[in-house]
Write an enzyme that holds these catalytic residues in place. Sequence first.
Site, PDB file in Angstrom:
ATOM      1  CD  GLN A 113      44.715   7.757  -0.035  1.00 51.40           C
ATOM      2  OE1 GLN A 113      43.840   8.292  -0.084  1.00 51.40           O
ATOM      3  NE2 GLN A 113      45.214   6.628  -0.304  1.00 51.40           N
ATOM      4  CE  LYS A 162      38.383  16.584   1.234  1.00 44.56           C
ATOM      5  NZ  LYS A 162      39.701  15.784   2.941  1.00 44.56           N
TER       6      LYS A 162
END
Length: 569
Positions: A113, A162
């Site tokens: 992703q 992240k």
Amino acid sequence: MVLTGAEIVIRCLQEEKVEYVFGYPGGAVLYIYDALFNQDKVRHILVRHEQAAVHAADGFARSTEQVGVALVTSGPGATNAVTGIATAYCDSIPLVIISGQVPTAAIGQDAFQEVDTVGITRPCVKHNFLVKDVRDIASTIKKAFYLAKSGRPGPVLVDIPKDVSMHKCEFEYPKEISMRSYNPVVKGHQGQIRKAVQLLLEAKRPMIYTGGGVVLANAAEQLTKLTRLLGFPITNTLMGLGGYPASDRQYLGMPGMHGTYEANMAMHYSDVLLAVGARFDDRVIGNPAHFAEEPRKIIHVDIDPSSISKRVKVDVPIVGDLKEVLEEMIRQLEAGAARPNPEVVGAWWKQVDEWRSRDCMKYKNSSEIIKPQFVIQKLWEVTGGDAIVTSDVGQHQMWASQYYRFDKPRRWLNSGGLGTMGVGLPYAMGAQLAHPDRQVACVTGEASIQMNIQELSTCKQFRLPIKICNLNNRYLGMVRQWQQLFHGERYSESYMDSLPDFAKLAEAYGHVGLKIERPSDVEGALREAFARKNDLVFLDFQIDQTENVYPMVQGGKGLTEMILSAEDL
């Protein structure tokens, strides 16, 4: 106070007084969603597709004076959001989009992703950021909000890996922000404004041409005052509807491809044209060479200097905040003794009224089959002309803009620049959340509504009592119209042979569905729908399949080369 990057993101949104975030969770933004879970000041609206998240944030921003906020994950979450971002960019809507990114160590490694969100969105954002250090999150988000709403508004994307959202640092939200290379001009040049006022006073065939910039700048009050002080005719583009009251005698309707006869003729034959917050794009003036055939002086007021003289030569450019520039024009007019010559302006109005007497918006109503114009006129009557009306893109969009008379700004939400099908329902969601006590109607078509129809589920979850008016002719209507007029009636792939029963589909999502097949039932169905104040009602109107949008200026033609009805073909 030491916080994680995710907690800092949420604290920043709280500092910006953000009430709603429209989004969809995923792996790269899980820490941010966890931080959302542990607070109650910022409410998250879980949509069913990231495109709808950005459109809903966009609708929220268009109906308020606030910045819309969307939150999406990395990879497909970000790419799904791109259509919404481009839509907002084309119409200069202030948005902040926060996207998750794979961990910094994985960037460039073809990680799961992973996508270059900054690179992909660069052509369709006002600015974007990739935050690589948790200590930069607060200042970056402060910059993002400042950029989104200042100068010419637009979407700003903040991409957060992240691991950055997981790291910790001391949190302090900047009180102010300055960017050395970004200083939008606010005050218009005094000398240019004086020159503009003098030209307006000397005009023999004056015209005021306004666009969405008036709505974005909250300058409708100043525009109305100036227009009435001058006594000139005025037109609003598709994006500017509501910037001047449509019910006022000085208003001539929209200009352009589907504008009125009188607005287009007055635009073309004016000798002084005051353009305020409007672009001279192809849908408005058609062929620039044809538009240039008539000599005229053009005054162009815009916050963005790059918009001036882009398609037509401008004689008096004025860069600045529209509200401030219009206020200065009013001040100079009121301070001086000179006024437009009433005999000269009266002669011009006589010509304009002669054009208006052609009544170009008339249509043949029917007692046998529902005419779409009739539905919009009844919608206007039933809502008292004060609903927030969203629209998708196509024939229904044009009928809504032509027959619903918008007297106030921020009542008409529409994708004018990119022309995005599927915006209508998410726009309505954002507007209904922003204005829970207002009537919100989505005017759509059977093709457009299917592009984001999954959001009926979101509407049920958040109890949004939107009224959906589906003008169903089973065709991609505007495509069919062009194929009829310019492609020898070869209706290549524009007919939808298989459609759901929309009323039953709405019921399956837990809403009220109505199918309306006779003209005599139109008003009653609308009144029933709006009487159901707590319900979303899907009204599926079976309209005339052959109805076309008129007036019409064919692409590449000039403003005076209008087709007013089928008889002109």
